[in-house]
Write a protein that holds these residues in place. Structure first.
Motif, short mmCIF file in Angstrom:
data_model
loop_
_atom_site.label_atom_id
_atom_site.label_comp_id
_atom_site.label_asym_id
_atom_site.label_seq_id
_atom_site.Cartn_x
_atom_site.Cartn_y
_atom_site.Cartn_z
N GLU A 124 0.84 -1.21 0.00
CA GLU A 124 0.00 0.00 0.00
C GLU A 124 0.87 1.26 0.00
N GLU A 125 1.92 1.26 0.82
CA GLU A 125 2.82 2.42 0.86
C GLU A 125 3.53 2.59 -0.48
N LEU A 126 3.95 1.49 -1.09
CA LEU A 126 4.61 1.57 -2.39
C LEU A 126 3.66 2.11 -3.45
N HIS A 127 2.43 1.65 -3.44
CA HIS A 127 1.44 2.13 -4.40
C HIS A 127 1.24 3.64 -4.22
N THR A 128 1.11 4.08 -2.98
CA THR A 128 0.93 5.50 -2.70
C THR A 128 2.17 6.29 -3.14
N THR A 129 3.34 5.77 -2.86
CA THR A 129 4.58 6.44 -3.24
C THR A 129 4.66 6.63 -4.75
N LEU A 130 4.38 5.59 -5.50
CA LEU A 130 4.42 5.69 -6.96
C LEU A 130 3.40 6.70 -7.47
N ARG A 131 2.20 6.67 -6.90
CA ARG A 131 1.16 7.61 -7.31
C ARG A 131 1.59 9.05 -7.02
N VAL A 132 2.15 9.28 -5.86
CA VAL A 132 2.59 10.62 -5.46
C VAL A 132 3.75 11.09 -6.34
N LEU A 133 4.71 10.23 -6.61
CA LEU A 133 5.84 10.61 -7.45
C LEU A 133 5.38 10.97 -8.87
N ARG A 134 4.46 10.17 -9.42
CA ARG A 134 3.92 10.50 -10.75
C ARG A 134 3.23 11.86 -10.73
N ARG A 135 2.47 12.12 -9.69
CA ARG A 135 1.75 13.39 -9.57
C ARG A 135 2.72 14.57 -9.44
N MET A 136 3.78 14.39 -8.65
CA MET A 136 4.78 15.46 -8.51
C MET A 136 5.43 15.75 -9.85
N ALA A 137 5.78 14.70 -10.60
CA ALA A 137 6.40 14.90 -11.91
C ALA A 137 5.44 15.62 -12.85
N GLU A 138 4.17 15.24 -12.82
CA GLU A 138 3.17 15.92 -13.65
C GLU A 138 3.05 17.39 -13.26
N ASN A 139 3.01 17.67 -11.96
CA ASN A 139 2.91 19.06 -11.49
C ASN A 139 4.09 19.89 -11.97
N LEU A 140 5.29 19.35 -11.83
CA LEU A 140 6.49 20.08 -12.24
C LEU A 140 6.54 20.25 -13.75
N SER A 141 6.13 19.25 -14.50
CA SER A 141 6.09 19.37 -15.97
C SER A 141 5.08 20.41 -16.40
N ARG A 142 3.93 20.42 -15.77
CA ARG A 142 2.90 21.42 -16.10
C ARG A 142 3.42 22.82 -15.80
N GLU A 143 4.07 22.99 -14.67
CA GLU A 143 4.62 24.29 -14.30
C GLU A 143 5.66 24.75 -15.32
N ALA A 144 6.51 23.84 -15.76
CA ALA A 144 7.54 24.17 -16.75
C ALA A 144 6.89 24.59 -18.07
N ARG A 145 5.84 23.89 -18.48
CA ARG A 145 5.14 24.24 -19.72
C ARG A 145 4.49 25.61 -19.60
N GLU A 146 3.90 25.88 -18.45
CA GLU A 146 3.25 27.19 -18.23
C GLU A 146 4.27 28.33 -18.23
N ASP A 147 5.42 28.07 -17.63
CA ASP A 147 6.47 29.09 -17.61
C ASP A 147 7.01 29.36 -19.01
N ALA A 148 7.06 28.31 -19.84
CA ALA A 148 7.57 28.45 -21.20
C ALA A 148 6.58 29.16 -22.12
#
Length: 149
Positions: A124-148
Motif C-alpha cells: 500500500e505504501e509503495l502504491h501511494t509512493t508511486l502515485r505521489v511521485l507520478r503526480r509530482m512529476a506531472e505538477n512540475l512538468s505542467r509548471e515548466a510548460r506554463e512558464d515556457a
C-alpha cells in the motif's frame, strides 16, 4: 523560510535517485552498460524504433543529452539509427540484437534493486509512493510548460 533537507521533497527524491543510480551502475557495469544507457534501453524495449525526440521525452532529458547518450550507445553497438520512411528529417532508433538480448539479463537486476529499495515497505505504501511521485512529476512538468508559454 528555511527548508531542511530532511523535509525537502527535491532533496529526498534526488538522494533516492542517486542511491538507485549507484546501485544500477554497480550491477550493470559487468555488462558494459551504464545507468545513463539504462533509461534508453528500457524505453526501447517498450518502443523499439522510437524517434530520438520521443526517447528524450520518455527519459525526461533534453534532446542534446539524448543525442549524446545515443551516440555512445551506437558506439557500444547497442543501437542503430534509421531515417524515418515518412519523414526523412526524423531518425528512428532501433535496438541491436546485442541490446535486445540483454533484456533477459538486465531486467532481473532492476527487479532486484527495486526489491532492495522496497524492503520493509508495504504494498500500500509503495502504491501511494508511486502515485505521489507520478503526480509530482506531472505538477512540475505542467509548471515548466506554463512558464515556457
Amino acid at each position: 523560510m528555511e527548508l531542511k533537507p530532511e523535509e525537502s521533497l527535491g532533496f529526498q527524491v534526488r538522494r533516492c535517485h542517486r542511491a538507485f543510480e549507484r546501485a544500477l551502475n554497480e550491477q550493470l557495469a559487468p555488462h558494459g552498460i551504464t545507468a545513463g544507457f539504462w533509461g534508453f534501453l528500457r524505453a526501447l524495449w517498450q518502443e523499439n524504433g522510437a524517434t530520438q525526440k520521443r526517447l528524450s521525452q520518455l527519459n525526461n532529458v533534453t534532446e542534446p543529452t539524448a543525442v549524446t547518450t545515443l551516440n555512445a550507445m551506437a558506439k557500444a553497438g547497442l543501437i542503430d539509427r534509421r531515417r524515418n520512411a515518412e519523414d526523412r528529417r526524423k531518425l528512428n532508433v532501433h535496438l541491436s540484437p546485442k541490446a535486445d538480448g540483454l533484456k533477459g539479463e538486465l531486467m532481473p537486476i532492476a527487479s532486484r534493486i527495486n526489491a532492495i529499495a522496497a524492503d520493509g515497505i508495504s504494498a500500500e505504501e509503495l502504491h501511494t509512493t508511486l502515485r505521489v511521485l507520478r503526480r509530482m512529476a506531472e505538477n512540475l512538468s505542467r509548471e515548466a510548460r506554463e512558464d515556457a508559454a
